[in-house]
Design a protein around this motif. Structure first.
Motif, PDB file in Angstrom:
ATOM      1  N   ILE A   1     116.904 158.179 122.819  1.00  0.00           N
ATOM      2  CA  ILE A   1     117.057 158.861 121.525  1.00  0.00           C
ATOM      3  C   ILE A   1     118.254 158.278 120.771  1.00  0.00           C
ATOM      4  O   ILE A   1     118.188 158.059 119.555  1.00  0.00           O
ATOM      5  CB  ILE A   1     117.196 160.380 121.738  1.00  0.00           C
ATOM      6  N   VAL A   2     119.353 158.050 121.476  1.00  0.00           N
ATOM      7  CA  VAL A   2     120.524 157.438 120.838  1.00  0.00           C
ATOM      8  C   VAL A   2     120.132 156.127 120.174  1.00  0.00           C
ATOM      9  O   VAL A   2     120.513 155.836 119.025  1.00  0.00           O
ATOM     10  CB  VAL A   2     121.653 157.211 121.873  1.00  0.00           C
ATOM     11  N   ASP A   3     119.352 155.334 120.859  1.00  0.00           N
ATOM     12  CA  ASP A   3     118.919 154.047 120.306  1.00  0.00           C
ATOM     13  C   ASP A   3     118.097 154.239 119.032  1.00  0.00           C
ATOM     14  O   ASP A   3     118.261 153.496 118.053  1.00  0.00           O
ATOM     15  CB  ASP A   3     118.101 153.288 121.356  1.00  0.00           C
ATOM     16  N   GLN A   4     117.241 155.257 119.006  1.00  0.00           N
ATOM     17  CA  GLN A   4     116.362 155.470 117.862  1.00  0.00           C
ATOM     18  C   GLN A   4     117.091 156.015 116.641  1.00  0.00           C
ATOM     19  O   GLN A   4     116.644 155.824 115.508  1.00  0.00           O
ATOM     20  CB  GLN A   4     115.214 156.415 118.240  1.00  0.00           C
ATOM     21  N   VAL A   5     118.189 156.723 116.853  1.00  0.00           N
ATOM     22  CA  VAL A   5     118.897 157.308 115.707  1.00  0.00           C
ATOM     23  C   VAL A   5     120.023 156.420 115.195  1.00  0.00           C
ATOM     24  O   VAL A   5     120.827 156.852 114.373  1.00  0.00           O
ATOM     25  CB  VAL A   5     119.438 158.718 116.021  1.00  0.00           C
ATOM     26  N   GLY A   6     120.071 155.180 115.686  1.00  0.00           N
ATOM     27  CA  GLY A   6     121.040 154.252 115.123  1.00  0.00           C
ATOM     28  C   GLY A   6     121.979 153.626 116.114  1.00  0.00           C
ATOM     29  O   GLY A   6     122.884 152.876 115.726  1.00  0.00           O
ATOM     30  N   GLY A   7     121.814 153.955 117.400  1.00  0.00           N
ATOM     31  CA  GLY A   7     122.664 153.341 118.401  1.00  0.00           C
ATOM     32  C   GLY A   7     123.972 154.078 118.618  1.00  0.00           C
ATOM     33  O   GLY A   7     124.230 155.133 118.021  1.00  0.00           O
ATOM     34  N   ALA A   8     124.817 153.509 119.466  1.00  0.00           N
ATOM     35  CA  ALA A   8     126.040 154.187 119.911  1.00  0.00           C
ATOM     36  C   ALA A   8     127.028 154.469 118.796  1.00  0.00           C
ATOM     37  O   ALA A   8     127.868 155.366 118.911  1.00  0.00           O
ATOM     38  CB  ALA A   8     126.706 153.356 121.006  1.00  0.00           C
ATOM     39  N   LYS A   9     126.957 153.726 117.696  1.00  0.00           N
ATOM     40  CA  LYS A   9     127.910 154.004 116.616  1.00  0.00           C
ATOM     41  C   LYS A   9     127.497 155.236 115.811  1.00  0.00           C
ATOM     42  O   LYS A   9     128.318 155.807 115.096  1.00  0.00           O
ATOM     43  CB  LYS A   9     128.046 152.791 115.701  1.00  0.00           C
ATOM     44  N   SER A  10     126.235 155.649 115.935  1.00  0.00           N
ATOM     45  CA  SER A  10     125.737 156.786 115.169  1.00  0.00           C
ATOM     46  C   SER A  10     125.531 158.035 116.021  1.00  0.00           C
ATOM     47  O   SER A  10     125.629 159.150 115.528  1.00  0.00           O
ATOM     48  CB  SER A  10     124.412 156.422 114.491  1.00  0.00           C
ATOM     49  N   ALA A  11     125.226 157.847 117.299  1.00  0.00           N
ATOM     50  CA  ALA A  11     124.931 158.984 118.174  1.00  0.00           C
ATOM     51  C   ALA A  11     125.614 158.780 119.513  1.00  0.00           C
ATOM     52  O   ALA A  11     125.865 157.648 119.935  1.00  0.00           O
ATOM     53  CB  ALA A  11     123.426 159.139 118.354  1.00  0.00           C
ATOM     54  N   LYS A  12     125.884 159.882 120.195  1.00  0.00           N
ATOM     55  CA  LYS A  12     126.590 159.805 121.481  1.00  0.00           C
ATOM     56  C   LYS A  12     126.072 160.877 122.426  1.00  0.00           C
ATOM     57  O   LYS A  12     125.648 161.962 121.994  1.00  0.00           O
ATOM     58  CB  LYS A  12     128.096 160.000 121.270  1.00  0.00           C
ATOM     59  N   ILE A  13     126.114 160.562 123.697  1.00  0.00           N
ATOM     60  CA  ILE A  13     125.902 161.581 124.720  1.00  0.00           C
ATOM     61  C   ILE A  13     127.251 162.259 124.931  1.00  0.00           C
ATOM     62  O   ILE A  13     128.217 161.629 125.373  1.00  0.00           O
ATOM     63  CB  ILE A  13     125.363 160.956 126.016  1.00  0.00           C
ATOM     64  N   LEU A  14     127.330 163.517 124.570  1.00  0.00           N
ATOM     65  CA  LEU A  14     128.608 164.221 124.604  1.00  0.00           C
ATOM     66  C   LEU A  14     128.984 164.671 126.011  1.00  0.00           C
ATOM     67  O   LEU A  14     130.148 164.605 126.402  1.00  0.00           O
ATOM     68  CB  LEU A  14     128.554 165.434 123.677  1.00  0.00           C
ATOM     69  N   PHE A  15     127.975 165.126 126.790  1.00  0.00           N
ATOM     70  CA  PHE A  15     128.298 165.754 128.074  1.00  0.00           C
ATOM     71  C   PHE A  15     127.013 165.888 128.877  1.00  0.00           C
ATOM     72  O   PHE A  15     125.929 166.032 128.309  1.00  0.00           O
ATOM     73  CB  PHE A  15     128.895 167.142 127.815  1.00  0.00           C
ATOM     74  N   ARG A  16     127.140 165.858 130.197  1.00  0.00           N
ATOM     75  CA  ARG A  16     126.030 166.168 131.100  1.00  0.00           C
ATOM     76  C   ARG A  16     126.483 167.280 132.032  1.00  0.00           C
ATOM     77  O   ARG A  16     127.592 167.228 132.574  1.00  0.00           O
ATOM     78  CB  ARG A  16     125.624 164.941 131.928  1.00  0.00           C
ATOM     79  N   GLY A  17     125.641 168.279 132.223  1.00  0.00           N
ATOM     80  CA  GLY A  17     126.041 169.379 133.091  1.00  0.00           C
ATOM     81  C   GLY A  17     124.933 170.393 133.250  1.00  0.00           C
ATOM     82  O   GLY A  17     123.758 170.088 133.043  1.00  0.00           O
ATOM     83  N   LYS A  18     125.328 171.594 133.624  1.00  0.00           N
ATOM     84  CA  LYS A  18     124.349 172.685 133.727  1.00  0.00           C
ATOM     85  C   LYS A  18     124.970 173.945 133.135  1.00  0.00           C
ATOM     86  O   LYS A  18     126.188 174.156 133.191  1.00  0.00           O
ATOM     87  CB  LYS A  18     123.916 172.916 135.169  1.00  0.00           C
ATOM     88  N   ILE A  19     124.117 174.754 132.545  1.00  0.00           N
ATOM     89  CA  ILE A  19     124.582 175.966 131.876  1.00  0.00           C
ATOM     90  C   ILE A  19     125.031 176.978 132.927  1.00  0.00           C
ATOM     91  O   ILE A  19     124.262 177.333 133.826  1.00  0.00           O
ATOM     92  CB  ILE A  19     123.463 176.562 130.990  1.00  0.00           C
TER      93      ILE A  19
END
Length: 994
Positions: free
Chosen positions: A827-845
């Motif tokens: 998804i990051v790649d589709q919305v413009g790459g790392a300069k436009s989108a980022k994975i903020l965090f991985r975890g569990k609620i």
């Protein structure tokens, strides 16, 4: 349980598994004796005739214990018998069902069976009819029942020879006054004597489609369930047992046999629950004040779940899937791994693996200790001296290193499962049950202690025997004239009364679960779900079936199982090769993207991601649009650059509560609003339609009004938000061209329309319309003031339909290629790459808080970082994985219908805001790759948090941040851009045929 002095103190429990049928005789008054009150137990292979197997197992425990039948207080059976008939699409055991929906103005657009597997539909679907009725979200009547309509529908049903009928009305679970479903049931029974009528409010909770699905499955299996329960009763008579018969429910409580024969779906998935309840009893955890983890190790898999302090299992999320059908009844939340007594052990290049493949029920044939040639986990346990089974000499040749490595692998698998199922870092007690429990080591990371209780291998039957009685309510109440505390107390009193009605001893009843959920966009409405549980009153005599009554035409002996080829699902479209259809209009020379069912599926998933947890679920809209396309209607998308300079552009969408949508499904309110505005403005037509917001269900609404079924106008590839926001005036149009929201229209879909012609400012428009919306059923369609080509091009967020499609295609590709662990990267790649989108965090609620204020759902979720066990650490995934902006610690995300900001708390306590509105913050379910909306936020979900830079339409002027930034939501913080915005690539531009 106060039964020590009673002559009837012994309870028999039976669990019918796929391989074995277990039975126990137990006296719960002796729970804390070394014997745990277990007087006898017996394990026998499950027979094709389940009743014979139950009779054999119970006879064995009666003989072993030498108990007089007068001492038996109850017999409780847990069985997968009913669900197997549905999963296997066994036409011998399923009936055709007639469905009567109750709503005067709604429920027509998304029909029953919309998402059933084709094979199951061909067996079950018999008739669909509609009658006036239904409720609004506040409990008032949408329309009264018209008896003549019901009589007419019954005549049609009788002509088809159908005798199983489902009655489902909008908001029926909260119908305490009009009892519409019960009234219709009375009429149906009068008109079709002997019919089996299922009223949906007795089967499941709020969520009409899922409740209806569960009711349909229930009705289809009803006659077979009655016959099976009568068989159980006859087996008891053959054993001279006169005590009550119960069946275990999915949530760990009891159903008397008459109720189980009426609502067999509640027993569909009770096996795992029985094991957990049995573990709690055997380990003495029922009186504990903390949670515990139960690991049930079988022959092929291990099921891991959390036992709450109430002694009941932690439940799965609101919706679960049974036989490919989405339903909303209670089921335990389990994590399963491929580890069991039959797991195959291999050594390759010095490394030892255990499972996930297994010899299964061939263990006694294939394992080394039983004379076979396959090394299994059971062989390892024997070689390590952990258990004594089979011939120990048969494993003496195994190398010590192999045995040690295999044990370490088993330990690692179990520790990983524990880590995944926990919602906090604190260690918890672990209870081991199941025939393979001896495989487990004596210590496990994450376990404060490990208990292997006596009789662990028949814990499932013990759990059935000692099950409690429950009562559950799901009610929506007004909190304008009462406090929230009073509303909750009323719901608790209802649950307690239902538990008593089901046979619980009053003084033993406790509240096991309680959840209060504010109803979004609706002022002063609170939904409360309460479960009360108590001990069974063994002196109660529940209603019993008439064992001798004729069951009708299918009472004859059952035919041989039909193994004919079932109707298969259509093969899915390959997302890796699929190409959307873009053609040039010969008349206008405009490139048009002609929408297909595949496109709609992609758009639905993509829109929910862009909804930032709001905007409402697109599920019902997707079905509606799919069916419109299948009926031969057309939908098309054009680029904003293709608009004529003088084009008249209509735009709008839904306003109101997603909770209303869950009951009314998708309807035509927006179409009615567009029609009303067009009539007011005396427009004969318009040139194009544009969405209010791309996020959530509203992202699909333009396709409804623009379809050839209605206005036959192209949808513009763009919207006024680029995401979802909670209010109508939080649009880029209001940012750059204030005062352009009126005249506008809202329509309720059932005959109420309001036109607003003037306003002093844009915010008051939303406030006035939202107040009206609450009085009009809490959901309306909205048509805004028509706009111009110049405003669309200058102020709209463009190519967002393309963006939603691309995100949805990413999810589809990940499913097709088994790469869901890296769907966020795609998804990051589709919305413009790392300069436009980022994975903020991985975890569990690990925490969810909700509160209601002025009709909006406020709250927050807390997400804890993943441990090494929970990460997918395969080399391929590590290589393809983007680093998260932050790791470790916790992430807190407040929401007001949509996510507002993400604040990271490091392990040293340092707090950092890593993203905020107007940038997009999406919470993806790591397991499916799909977005979670606020209603789906649940404890324990593993999630990936995605941040996407917003359009500069929000940030290139102070007004944009004032309307859509953190301060607009009352947070005194400065907005810091997540990255650089990259305009999405147009699907039309990419796939246009030269």
């Amino acid at each position: 349980m106060s039964t020590g002095g009673s002559i009837k103190s012994v309870r028999i429990g039976v669990d019918v598994g796929g391989t074995n049928t277990d039975a126990v005789a137990i006296d719960p008054s002796q729970q804390y004796e070394p014997s745990r009150g277990v007087l006898a137990h017996h394990k026998t292979p499950t027979t094709p005739n389940v009743t014979e197997g139950i009779e054999k197992a119970v006879r064995a425990v009666l003989e072993k214990s030498a108990l007089p039948t007068a001492r038996i207080a109850s017999v409780t059976v847990g069985t997968t018998h009913f669900i197997n008939a549905v999963v296997e699409q066994d036409a011998r055991r399923l009936r055709r069902v007639a469905i009567l929906r109750l709503s005067k103005s709604f429920l027509r657009e998304v029909p029953p069976f919309s998402e059933f597997p084709p094979g199951l539909t061909s067996i079950i679907k018999g008739y669909v009819g509609y009658c006036d009725g239904g409720l609004h979200i506040d409990g008032s009547e949408e329309a009264p029942i018209v008896e003549a309509q019901v009589v007419e529908r019954c005549s049609e049903i009788k002509k088809l020879g159908l005798t199983a009928v489902v009655v489902v009305g909008a908001f029926s679970p909260i119908d305490e006054v009009f009892r519409q479903e019960d009234r219709v049931k009375e009429i149906v029974l009068r008109e079709i004597p002997g019919a089996d009528v299922v009223v949906s409010h007795e089967v499941a909770m709020i969520g009409l489609m899922e409740r209806e699905n569960a009711s349909i499955l229930n009705a289809a299996i009803l006659r077979y369930a009655k016959r099976t329960v009568k068989g159980f009763r006859r087996a008891m008579k053959a054993l001279q047992l006169t005590c009550p018969l119960f069946l275990t429910q999915n949530d760990g409580t009891l159903l008397d046999s008459a109720a189980a024969a009426k609502i067999p779906i509640r027993t569909f998935s009770s096996g795992a629950t029985n094991s957990m309840r049995g573990a709690a009893y055997l380990a003495g955890h029922e009186t504990g004040n903390s949670s515990a983890i139960v690991i049930d190790i079988g022959g092929t898999t291990s099921d891991v779940g959390v036992l709450l302090p109430s002694g009941l299992p932690r439940q799965a999320s609101a919706y679960v899937t049974v036989a490919g059908v989405r339903v909303n009844y209670s089921m335990p939340h389990l994590h399963s791994i491929g580890l069991g007594g039959g797991s195959i052990v291999r050594q390759t290049d010095g490394k030892v693996s255990v499972g996930p493949d297994s010899v299964g029920h061939y263990l006694t044939r294939d394992a080394l200790v039983f004379g076979g040639k396959v090394t299994t986990a059971s062989d390892i346990a024997v070689a390590a001296g952990k258990t004594d089974m089979g011939e120990k000499k048969a494993v003496e040749h195994l190398e010590q290193d192999l045995v040690i490595q295999a044990q370490q692998r088993i330990k690692s698998l179990l520790e990983g499962a524990i880590d995944i199922i926990k919602t906090s870092p604190e260690p918890l007690p672990v209870l081991l049950v199941g025939g393979g429990a001896v495989l487990a080591p004596t210590s496990l990371a994450g376990a404060s202690e490990i208990k292997l209780p006596p009789f662990y291998d028949v814990a499932n039957a013990i759990g059935a025997a000692v099950s409690k009685v429950g009562g559950i309510v799901d009610v929506i109440q007004g909190v304008a004239d009462q406090s929230v505390i009073q509303a909750v107390e009323y719901a608790k009193s209802m649950a307690i009364q239902r538990a008593m009605d089901a046979g619980a001893i009053k003084d033993s009843i406790t509240i096991a679960e309680i959840e209060s959920i504010p109803v979004t966009y609706v002022a002063n409405q609170l939904r409360t779900i309460v479960k009360a549980v108590g001990e069974l009153d063994i002196n109660m005599q529940p209603e019993q079936l008439d064992d001798e009554a004729d069951d009708g035409p299918d009472e004859e002996p059952e035919a041989a199982k039909d193994f004919a080829v079932k109707i298969a699902d259509e093969p899915p479209v390959d997302p890796c090769t699929y190409t959307p259809t873009v053609v040039e209009n010969e008349r206008t020379c405009v490139q048009e993207w002609w929408i297909s069912v595949t496109d709609i599926n992609y758009l639905a998933d993509g829109c929910y991601v862009l909804g930032c947890a709001g905007g409402g679920s697109p599920a019902a809209s997707r079905i509606q649009l799919r069916d419109i396309l299948r009926a031969g209607h057309k939908m098309k998308v054009i680029d904003a650059s293709a608009l004529a300079e003088d084009a008249c552009i209509y735009w709008g969408g839904h306003m109101g509560s997603p909770a209303t949508s869950n009951e009314r499904l998708q309807s035509l309110e927006t179409v009615h609003a567009f029609t009303a505005l067009k009539d007011y403005l005396r427009h004969d037509s318009f040139d194009a339609v544009m969405g209010l917001e791309i996020g959530g269900a509203n992202g699909l609404e333009p396709f409804l009004v623009g379809s050839s079924r209605f206005f036959d106008s192209p949808v513009i590839d763009g919207d006024w938000m680029g995401r979802a926001y909670p209010t109508y005036w939080q649009t880029t149009l209001a940012v750059h061209a204030p005062g352009e929201l009126v005249p506008c229209v809202i329509d309720s879909g059932d005959g109420k329309t309001i036109l607003m012609t003037k306003a002093s400012n844009d915010e008051i428009v939303d406030r006035a319309l939202r107040a009206s919306c609450a009085e009009m059923g809490s959901r309306v369609g909205m048509a805004a003031k028509p706009t111009t080509t110049d405003r669309v091009r200058s102020f709209g967020v463009l190519n967002t339909v393309s963006l939603a499609w691309r995100i949805g295609r990413c999810i589809a590709k990940a499913e097709a290629t088994n790469t869901l662990s890296t769907v966020a990267e795609a998804i990051v790649d589709q919305v413009g790459g790392a300069k436009s989108a980022k994975i903020l965090f991985r975890g569990k609620i690990v925490n969810v808080e909700r509160r209601l204020f002025k009709g909006h759902s406020y709250g927050s979720i807390t997400i804890a970082g993943l441990s090494a066990f929970e990460e997918d650490s395969s080399a391929e995934n590590i290589a393809n994985r983007l680093p998260a902006v932050v790791t470790g610690g916790t992430l807190n995300i407040p929401f007001k219908n949509e996510n507002i900001y993400a604040e990271h708390t490091a392990e040293d306590g340092t707090k950092t805001i890593i993203a905020s509105v107007p940038d997009l913050i999406a919470v993806l379910d790591t397991g499916s790759g799909r977005s979670l909306g606020v209603p789906e936020f649940k404890y324990g979900f593993r999630v990936t948090v995605l941040g996407i830079t917003c359009s500069p339409r929000w940030t290139d002027t102070p007004a944009g941040l004032a309307i859509g930034g953190p301060k607009a939501f009352g947070y005194d913080m400065e907005y810091k851009p997540l990255g650089e915005y990259v305009e999405p690539r147009s699907v039309i531009e990419e796939f246009a045929v030269a």
